[in-house]
Design a protein around this motif. Structure first.
Motif, PDB file in Angstrom:
ATOM      1  N   PHE A 299      37.272  43.799  39.328  1.00 45.65           N
ATOM      2  CA  PHE A 299      36.314  42.789  38.868  1.00 45.65           C
ATOM      3  C   PHE A 299      35.141  42.696  39.840  1.00 45.65           C
ATOM      4  O   PHE A 299      35.307  42.841  41.049  1.00 45.65           O
ATOM      5  N   ASP A 300      33.978  42.399  39.274  1.00 46.71           N
ATOM      6  CA  ASP A 300      32.794  42.172  40.099  1.00 46.71           C
ATOM      7  C   ASP A 300      32.711  40.728  40.556  1.00 46.71           C
ATOM      8  O   ASP A 300      32.101  40.431  41.589  1.00 46.71           O
ATOM      9  N   ALA A 301      33.311  39.832  39.790  1.00 45.77           N
ATOM     10  CA  ALA A 301      33.339  38.419  40.145  1.00 45.77           C
ATOM     11  C   ALA A 301      34.551  37.779  39.493  1.00 45.77           C
ATOM     12  O   ALA A 301      34.969  38.188  38.400  1.00 45.77           O
ATOM     13  N   ILE A 302      35.118  36.791  40.184  1.00 43.68           N
ATOM     14  CA  ILE A 302      36.252  36.037  39.657  1.00 43.68           C
ATOM     15  C   ILE A 302      35.905  34.563  39.775  1.00 43.68           C
ATOM     16  O   ILE A 302      35.765  34.030  40.881  1.00 43.68           O
ATOM     17  N   LEU A 303      35.740  33.908  38.643  1.00 43.98           N
ATOM     18  CA  LEU A 303      35.308  32.512  38.587  1.00 43.98           C
ATOM     19  C   LEU A 303      36.419  31.649  38.014  1.00 43.98           C
ATOM     20  O   LEU A 303      37.016  31.994  36.993  1.00 43.98           O
ATOM     21  N   THR A 304      36.675  30.528  38.661  1.00 43.53           N
ATOM     22  CA  THR A 304      37.751  29.659  38.199  1.00 43.53           C
ATOM     23  C   THR A 304      37.316  28.199  38.174  1.00 43.53           C
ATOM     24  O   THR A 304      36.467  27.771  38.964  1.00 43.53           O
TER      25      THR A 304
ATOM     26  N   ILE B   7      28.466  31.220  32.224  1.00 40.87           N
ATOM     27  CA  ILE B   7      28.445  32.490  31.499  1.00 40.87           C
ATOM     28  C   ILE B   7      27.073  33.143  31.586  1.00 40.87           C
ATOM     29  O   ILE B   7      26.950  34.343  31.847  1.00 40.87           O
ATOM     30  N   ASP B   8      26.037  32.358  31.372  1.00 39.93           N
ATOM     31  CA  ASP B   8      24.673  32.900  31.418  1.00 39.93           C
ATOM     32  C   ASP B   8      24.341  33.453  32.804  1.00 39.93           C
ATOM     33  O   ASP B   8      23.745  34.529  32.930  1.00 39.93           O
ATOM     34  N   GLN B   9      24.735  32.716  33.850  1.00 37.08           N
ATOM     35  CA  GLN B   9      24.467  33.176  35.215  1.00 37.08           C
ATOM     36  C   GLN B   9      25.241  34.451  35.528  1.00 37.08           C
ATOM     37  O   GLN B   9      24.718  35.368  36.173  1.00 37.08           O
ATOM     38  N   ALA B  10      26.481  34.522  35.064  1.00 39.67           N
ATOM     39  CA  ALA B  10      27.297  35.716  35.315  1.00 39.67           C
ATOM     40  C   ALA B  10      26.723  36.921  34.588  1.00 39.67           C
ATOM     41  O   ALA B  10      26.696  38.040  35.125  1.00 39.67           O
TER      42      ALA B  10
ATOM     43  N   ALA C  92      23.764  38.070  36.554  1.00 39.36           N
ATOM     44  CA  ALA C  92      24.118  38.654  37.852  1.00 39.36           C
ATOM     45  C   ALA C  92      24.848  39.987  37.715  1.00 39.36           C
ATOM     46  O   ALA C  92      24.721  40.860  38.578  1.00 39.36           O
ATOM     47  N   TYR C  93      25.607  40.154  36.624  1.00 44.45           N
ATOM     48  CA  TYR C  93      26.421  41.368  36.440  1.00 44.45           C
ATOM     49  C   TYR C  93      26.188  41.944  35.045  1.00 44.45           C
ATOM     50  O   TYR C  93      27.095  41.937  34.198  1.00 44.45           O
TER      51      TYR C  93
ATOM     52  N   GLU D 246      26.110  44.817  33.951  1.00 40.63           N
ATOM     53  CA  GLU D 246      26.986  45.958  33.632  1.00 40.63           C
ATOM     54  C   GLU D 246      28.358  45.761  34.266  1.00 40.63           C
ATOM     55  O   GLU D 246      29.076  46.730  34.516  1.00 40.63           O
ATOM     56  N   GLY D 247      28.721  44.516  34.549  1.00 48.03           N
ATOM     57  CA  GLY D 247      29.928  44.254  35.325  1.00 48.03           C
ATOM     58  C   GLY D 247      31.102  43.699  34.545  1.00 48.03           C
ATOM     59  O   GLY D 247      31.032  43.445  33.338  1.00 48.03           O
ATOM     60  N   ASN D 248      32.192  43.523  35.283  1.00 53.92           N
ATOM     61  CA  ASN D 248      33.422  42.927  34.757  1.00 53.92           C
ATOM     62  C   ASN D 248      33.643  41.584  35.447  1.00 53.92           C
ATOM     63  O   ASN D 248      33.732  41.527  36.678  1.00 53.92           O
ATOM     64  N   VAL D 249      33.720  40.531  34.664  1.00 51.17           N
ATOM     65  CA  VAL D 249      33.815  39.179  35.206  1.00 51.17           C
ATOM     66  C   VAL D 249      35.072  38.503  34.666  1.00 51.17           C
ATOM     67  O   VAL D 249      35.268  38.427  33.449  1.00 51.17           O
ATOM     68  N   LEU D 250      35.903  38.024  35.580  1.00 56.03           N
ATOM     69  CA  LEU D 250      37.121  37.306  35.210  1.00 56.03           C
ATOM     70  C   LEU D 250      36.847  35.806  35.261  1.00 56.03           C
ATOM     71  O   LEU D 250      36.362  35.292  36.271  1.00 56.03           O
ATOM     72  N   ILE D 251      37.144  35.121  34.163  1.00 56.14           N
ATOM     73  CA  ILE D 251      36.980  33.674  34.056  1.00 56.14           C
ATOM     74  C   ILE D 251      38.356  33.058  33.831  1.00 56.14           C
ATOM     75  O   ILE D 251      39.034  33.395  32.861  1.00 56.14           O
TER      76      ILE D 251
END
Length: 203
Positions: free
Chosen positions: A49-54, A137-140, A143-144, A146-151
């Motif tokens: 993941f490029d970012a993990i948000l919780t 979601i919009d910020q992620a 920022a990414y 072309e990335g993979n973001v875990l929410i």
């Protein structure tokens, strides 16, 4: 395109008791909830993941920590996103769902989000929940791109965020079934509507 991995927290004691589990309460995960989070973590063990948000609520953070503990690759640190907190349910927090069936807002809460009068139970409106969660979601996405973001978040938050990304009209979002505890749904896209890659998978 951005690929979002949406995970609902594991089962909590309030979930198990069939009570309202809003943003104003935060019970611990049950043993079954912890075990399910571990299994899902193992399932995602090789995904980078490029970012993990919780959400800041402990039930979501604990789920995210258990997912990360099973990872077989190096992952970014958890980022707490206050906007992912579950919908505040006011007078209904931790109350048995069945006990509110005769309340004038009960049917609107479950079926007509556009008609739900949140102030009648000192709760948060669906629109307010969606507006704050979509900022994350919009910020992620920006920022990414072309990335993979875990929410890692909550039932109502995920229902409205994912429904919106899929192009479901606001008034119809509650027609969708709530995703299960410790479930994974994957959506990808660059703008609405997103594509549904995986939906409500539990392991």
């Amino acid at each position: 395109m951005t690929t979002f991995y949406f995970v609902r927290h594991g089962e909590t004691t309030i979930n198990k008791a069939q009570c309202f589990n809003g943003g104003g309460v935060d019970s611990a995960l049950t043993p079954a909830g912890l075990a399910a989070a571990d299994r899902l973590g193992d399932y995602l063990g090789d995904q980078i993941f490029d970012a993990i948000l919780t959400s800041p609520l402990q039930r979501a953070q604990t789920t995210a920590e258990h997912l990360l503990a099973q990872s077989r690759v190096v992952q970014p640190a958890l980022t707490i996103a206050p906007q992912l907190r579950e919908m505040a349910l006011g007078d209904w927090e931790a109350q048995p769902v069945a006990a509110q069936e005769k309340h004038p807002q009960f049917d609107n809460y479950f079926h007509h989000p556009d008609l739900f009068e949140a102030d009648q139970i000192h709760a948060e409106s669906y629109q307010a929940v969606l507006d704050r969660a979509m900022t994350v979601i919009d910020q992620a996405q920006q920022a990414y791109p072309e990335g993979n973001v875990l929410i890692v978040a909550h039932g109502i938050v995920l229902l409205f965020v994912m429904g919106t990304l899929l192009g479901v009209p606001f008034s119809a979002i509650r027609d969708q079934k709530m995703v299960a505890n410790a479930s994974l749904s994957i959506l990808e896209g660059q703008g609405q509507p997103y594509e549904k890659v995986l939906w409500n998978k539990t392991v």
